[in-house]
Design a protein around this motif. Structure first.
Motif, mmCIF file in Angstrom:
data_model
loop_
_atom_site.group_PDB
_atom_site.id
_atom_site.type_symbol
_atom_site.label_atom_id
_atom_site.label_comp_id
_atom_site.label_asym_id
_atom_site.label_seq_id
_atom_site.Cartn_x
_atom_site.Cartn_y
_atom_site.Cartn_z
ATOM 1 N N ARG A 276 0.710 -1.430 0.068
ATOM 2 C CA ARG A 276 -0.050 0.211 0.117
ATOM 3 C C ARG A 276 0.843 1.327 0.450
ATOM 4 O O ARG A 276 0.592 1.638 -1.062
ATOM 5 C CB ARG A 276 -1.017 0.119 1.172
ATOM 6 C CG ARG A 276 -1.885 -0.944 0.738
ATOM 7 C CD ARG A 276 -2.663 -1.253 2.494
ATOM 8 N NE ARG A 276 -3.443 0.207 2.751
ATOM 9 C CZ ARG A 276 -4.181 0.754 3.655
ATOM 10 N NH1 ARG A 276 -4.431 -0.639 4.630
ATOM 11 N NH2 ARG A 276 -4.867 1.131 3.883
ATOM 12 N N ALA B 55 2.373 2.119 -3.307
ATOM 13 C CA ALA B 55 1.093 2.745 -4.449
ATOM 14 C C ALA B 55 1.119 4.097 -3.478
ATOM 15 O O ALA B 55 1.264 5.148 -4.494
ATOM 16 C CB ALA B 55 0.213 1.654 -3.727
ATOM 17 N N LEU B 56 0.782 3.908 -3.250
ATOM 18 C CA LEU B 56 0.271 5.926 -1.793
ATOM 19 C C LEU B 56 1.778 6.333 -2.296
ATOM 20 O O LEU B 56 1.533 7.277 -3.175
ATOM 21 C CB LEU B 56 0.144 5.776 -0.518
ATOM 22 C CG LEU B 56 -0.859 4.828 -0.655
ATOM 23 C CD1 LEU B 56 -0.642 4.907 1.620
ATOM 24 C CD2 LEU B 56 -1.762 6.216 -0.536
ATOM 25 N N GLU B 57 3.227 5.869 -2.726
ATOM 26 C CA GLU B 57 4.047 6.488 -3.074
ATOM 27 C C GLU B 57 3.969 7.049 -4.821
ATOM 28 O O GLU B 57 4.425 7.466 -4.785
ATOM 29 C CB GLU B 57 5.989 6.156 -3.068
ATOM 30 C CG GLU B 57 6.082 5.755 -0.885
ATOM 31 C CD GLU B 57 6.918 5.438 -1.187
ATOM 32 O OE1 GLU B 57 7.614 4.466 -1.705
ATOM 33 O OE2 GLU B 57 7.664 5.440 0.061
ATOM 34 N N ALA B 58 3.959 6.141 -5.382
ATOM 35 C CA ALA B 58 3.295 6.295 -6.828
ATOM 36 C C ALA B 58 1.982 7.485 -7.023
ATOM 37 O O ALA B 58 2.483 7.577 -8.090
ATOM 38 C CB ALA B 58 3.145 4.623 -7.655
ATOM 39 N N ASP B 59 1.245 7.038 -6.263
ATOM 40 C CA ASP B 59 -0.100 8.473 -6.297
ATOM 41 C C ASP B 59 1.295 9.696 -6.676
ATOM 42 O O ASP B 59 0.449 10.771 -7.054
ATOM 43 C CB ASP B 59 -1.268 8.243 -5.015
ATOM 44 C CG ASP B 59 -1.779 6.683 -6.010
ATOM 45 O OD1 ASP B 59 -1.832 5.953 -7.283
ATOM 46 O OD2 ASP B 59 -2.868 6.372 -5.068
ATOM 47 N N VAL B 60 1.634 9.905 -5.331
ATOM 48 C CA VAL B 60 2.251 10.615 -4.916
ATOM 49 C C VAL B 60 3.466 11.282 -6.509
ATOM 50 O O VAL B 60 3.326 12.400 -6.683
ATOM 51 C CB VAL B 60 2.568 10.803 -3.623
ATOM 52 C CG1 VAL B 60 3.596 12.446 -3.275
ATOM 53 C CG2 VAL B 60 1.319 10.305 -2.395
ATOM 54 N N ALA C 173 2.868 10.844 -9.227
ATOM 55 C CA ALA C 173 1.883 10.860 -9.744
ATOM 56 C C ALA C 173 0.987 13.363 -10.056
ATOM 57 O O ALA C 173 1.138 13.279 -11.101
ATOM 58 C CB ALA C 173 0.591 10.468 -10.025
ATOM 59 N N LEU C 174 0.850 13.074 -8.824
ATOM 60 C CA LEU C 174 0.396 14.092 -8.643
ATOM 61 C C LEU C 174 1.165 15.683 -8.417
ATOM 62 O O LEU C 174 0.693 16.745 -8.402
ATOM 63 C CB LEU C 174 -0.176 14.127 -6.651
ATOM 64 C CG LEU C 174 -1.522 13.503 -6.471
ATOM 65 C CD1 LEU C 174 -1.770 12.799 -5.219
ATOM 66 C CD2 LEU C 174 -2.849 13.812 -7.943
ATOM 67 N N ARG C 175 2.649 15.101 -8.309
ATOM 68 C CA ARG C 175 3.065 16.051 -8.560
ATOM 69 C C ARG C 175 4.578 16.331 -9.377
ATOM 70 O O ARG C 175 4.010 17.309 -10.226
ATOM 71 C CB ARG C 175 4.229 15.422 -7.292
ATOM 72 C CG ARG C 175 4.969 15.648 -5.684
ATOM 73 C CD ARG C 175 6.143 14.825 -5.324
ATOM 74 N NE ARG C 175 6.348 15.135 -4.345
ATOM 75 C CZ ARG C 175 6.689 14.098 -3.747
ATOM 76 N NH1 ARG C 175 7.711 13.830 -3.527
ATOM 77 N NH2 ARG C 175 6.337 14.390 -1.950
ATOM 78 N N THR D 38 1.718 15.880 -12.072
ATOM 79 C CA THR D 38 0.846 16.549 -12.658
ATOM 80 C C THR D 38 0.973 18.084 -12.107
ATOM 81 O O THR D 38 0.598 18.983 -12.536
ATOM 82 C CB THR D 38 -0.728 16.234 -12.020
ATOM 83 O OG1 THR D 38 -0.836 14.555 -12.530
ATOM 84 C CG2 THR D 38 -1.805 16.908 -12.223
#
Length: 124
Positions: free
Chosen positions: A69, A72-77, A79-81, A83
């Protein structure tokens, strides 16, 4: 080094830890004891070693899930960075375009003002 005694499955274990880490180690032991107690309630007396191994596997499984998890959260972060950075770059380009357009409008207004002032002066 500090020394504490923790209880796991009703047995006392003397352990060493860094100064100031006593409460943390006590909490970890209590959490591990809950795993052992849970397994003991499900399977009964199956031997200390087997209980300990099973509890260790449960803890490792839980840690594995948390790590999955976290990745996955690090990948989300990330991606958000990315963006955010793309939007920031786009905003900078937009602001530069707007500034250039405002500069052109200001120059046009100055030209118009100069022409109007020239006409006004000529009329007097």
């Amino acid at each position: 080094m500090a020394q504490i005694t923790v209880m796991i499955d009703g047995k006392a274990y003397r352990m060493a830890c860094e100064e100031g880490q006593e409460d943390h180690l006590t909490e970890l032991a209590a959490r591990f004891d809950r795993y052992v107690g849970h397994l003991k309630s499900q399977f009964g007396e199956i031997g200390d070693l087997r209980l300990t191994v099973m509890a260790g596997i449960m803890v490792t499984d839980e840690l594995s899930e948390v790590n999955r998890r976290l990745k996955a959260l690090e990948a989300d972060v990330a991606a958000l960075r990315q963006t955010r950075d793309s939007f920031a770059a786009e905003q900078e380009r937009s602001e530069a375009t707007i500034a250039a357009a405002l500069g052109e409008v200001a120059a046009d207004l100055n030209g118009i003002t100069a022409k109007l002032n020239g006409r006004t002066v000529a009329r007097h």
